[in-house]
Scaffold this motif. Structure first.
Motif, PDB file in Angstrom:
ATOM      1  N   LEU A 236       0.826  -1.201   0.000  1.00 30.66           N
ATOM      2  CA  LEU A 236       0.000   0.000   0.000  1.00 30.66           C
ATOM      3  C   LEU A 236       0.866   1.258   0.000  1.00 30.66           C
ATOM      4  O   LEU A 236       0.541   2.252  -0.648  1.00 30.66           O
ATOM      5  N   TRP A 237       1.980   1.217   0.711  1.00 32.36           N
ATOM      6  CA  TRP A 237       2.876   2.369   0.795  1.00 32.36           C
ATOM      7  C   TRP A 237       3.635   2.574  -0.510  1.00 32.36           C
ATOM      8  O   TRP A 237       3.769   3.691  -1.005  1.00 32.36           O
ATOM      9  N   PRO A 241      -2.205   2.666  -4.359  1.00 31.31           N
ATOM     10  CA  PRO A 241      -3.264   2.439  -5.366  1.00 31.31           C
ATOM     11  C   PRO A 241      -4.557   3.182  -5.021  1.00 31.31           C
ATOM     12  O   PRO A 241      -4.810   3.543  -3.871  1.00 31.31           O
ATOM     13  N   ARG A 242      -5.353   3.417  -6.055  1.00 28.57           N
ATOM     14  CA  ARG A 242      -6.697   3.956  -5.840  1.00 28.57           C
ATOM     15  C   ARG A 242      -7.679   2.836  -5.527  1.00 28.57           C
ATOM     16  O   ARG A 242      -8.692   3.036  -4.860  1.00 28.57           O
ATOM     17  N   PRO A 258      -6.342   0.968   5.510  1.00 28.81           N
ATOM     18  CA  PRO A 258      -5.857   2.257   6.016  1.00 28.81           C
ATOM     19  C   PRO A 258      -5.513   3.215   4.876  1.00 28.81           C
ATOM     20  O   PRO A 258      -4.938   2.814   3.864  1.00 28.81           O
ATOM     21  N   GLY A 259      -5.884   4.465   5.071  1.00 33.31           N
ATOM     22  CA  GLY A 259      -5.672   5.441   4.019  1.00 33.31           C
ATOM     23  C   GLY A 259      -6.852   5.550   3.078  1.00 33.31           C
ATOM     24  O   GLY A 259      -6.813   6.300   2.097  1.00 33.31           O
ATOM     25  N   GLY A 260      -7.914   4.766   3.361  1.00 31.14           N
ATOM     26  CA  GLY A 260      -9.112   4.821   2.531  1.00 31.14           C
ATOM     27  C   GLY A 260      -9.010   4.077   1.221  1.00 31.14           C
ATOM     28  O   GLY A 260      -9.770   4.363   0.283  1.00 31.14           O
TER      29      GLY A 260
END
Length: 341
Positions: A236-237, A241-242, A258-260
């Motif tokens: 993710l980091w 990605p969207r 996390p991060g939506g």
């Protein structure tokens, strides 16, 4: 010779026998055509591409990429694959895929892993046979791109992977890991295969194509059912990605990381894994996306149609032979008399 002539005289003495045979043939052919061909058109015809907001950029609308996402086809191999199981499941997937191509006309199709069921241990000849069947089932025109993600059943779990299996897979399906079209960039991971990102379980998942209630609260095993927590956080980091789409679980689930960042688990495409298979339709732009789900024919309903047809055939035969119970036969004769009028 005398026996043949006697049989012919007996057939001719029952003119309704030919009519009955014709009725039986018509019913059988009609049911086969409906259950094995037309039903896919009737069901998939209801699916529609989702609408995505396209903001004008420099006086032009942003192009929309139409993408299909399906997962876990699990083509059976020579070890665990019974010929009847192969015939039934593979015909279902071939008809569903070809019908979707014709009706929906996607531009790109992603298959999210586990293309084969026995790729992790198949011999060279078995692998070649499986690939040939796959290419026949999922054939497509040159205007459609097909992208495939490696699954654990294709090359083995992390402790079974070998360079030979990976190269064998990439020789057929390409080693491309980054796909870009119409401003949409898709990353096809290799080392993590098609595992979902880390989540404890499917307890928060719902819907008719989610896992059964008794399975949703079963904790997932890291590095087996899902990626490890650490690997998920790093991906993710790194990728930021969207949207994340994954396979492996055979069931649908939507998770917000996390991060939506949303993740959508795509259900299996095969009747062998689900009674109600489906796939995801995505309208994608460089800035936005919209997803919808397209369901395939329900296997139980197809079997019920066959059962009803078999019952009708039995009634037709027994009525002709006058072997039905008297009350039922009387009703049958009254219906025929009423029809003739």
């Amino acid at each position: 010779m005398a026996l043949v002539k006697w049989g012919l005289r007996r057939w001719n003495s029952h003119p309704l026998s030919r009519v009955l045979l014709l009725k039986l043939i018509v019913v059988v052919i009609s049911v086969l055509l409906f259950c094995e061909y037309f039903i896919y058109y009737l069901v998939i015809f209801r699916c529609r591409w989702p609408e995505v907001k396209t903001q004008a950029h420099g006086g032009r609308q942003k192009p929309v990429l139409k993408a299909m996402f399906l997962a876990d086809t699990h083509l059976l191999g020579e070890i665990r694959g019974h010929w009847l199981d192969k015939l039934r499941r593979e015909w279902q997937m071939e008809r569903a895929f070809q019908t979707a191509l014709r009706l929906l006309q996607p531009e790109v199709i992603f298959i999210l892993g586990d293309i084969f069921d026995e790729g992790k241990w198949s011999t060279a000849q078995a692998w070649a046979d499986d690939v040939q069947r796959f290419q026949k089932m999922f054939r497509h025109g040159s205007h459609v791109q097909l992208k495939v993600v490696i699954g654990n059943h294709d090359i083995g779990f992390h402790y079974q992977m070998s360079k030979y299996r990976i190269k064998r897979f990439e020789k057929v399906f390409s080693s491309e890991r980054l796909f870009s079209w119409k401003g949409v960039k898709c990353r096809l991971p290799a080392s993590v295969k098609h595992y979902p990102l880390y989540r404890a379980s499917d307890a928060n998942c719902s819907g008719e194509d989610a896992a059964p209630p008794e399975e949703r609260n079963v904790p997932f095993k890291e590095k087996y059912d899902v990626l490890s927590r650490e690997a998920s956080q790093k991906l993710l980091w790194w990728l930021q990605p969207r949207l994340v789409l994954s396979g492996h679980t055979h069931s649908a689930c939507e998770v917000l990381h996390p991060g939506g960042v949303p993740e959508v688990s795509v259900p299996s495409f095969s009747w062998r894994n689900r009674n109600n298979p489906s796939f995801i339709m995505g309208s994608l732009t460089s800035k936005d996306y919209a997803l919808s789900k397209c369901y395939l024919p329900n296997e139980d309903r197809v079997l019920a149609a066959y059962g009803a047809a078999a019952g009708c055939l039995v009634v037709l035969v027994l009525a002709h032979l006058e072997r039905l119970p008297s009350s039922f036969l009387l009703g049958w004769k009254l219906c025929r008399m009423h029809t003739r009028r």
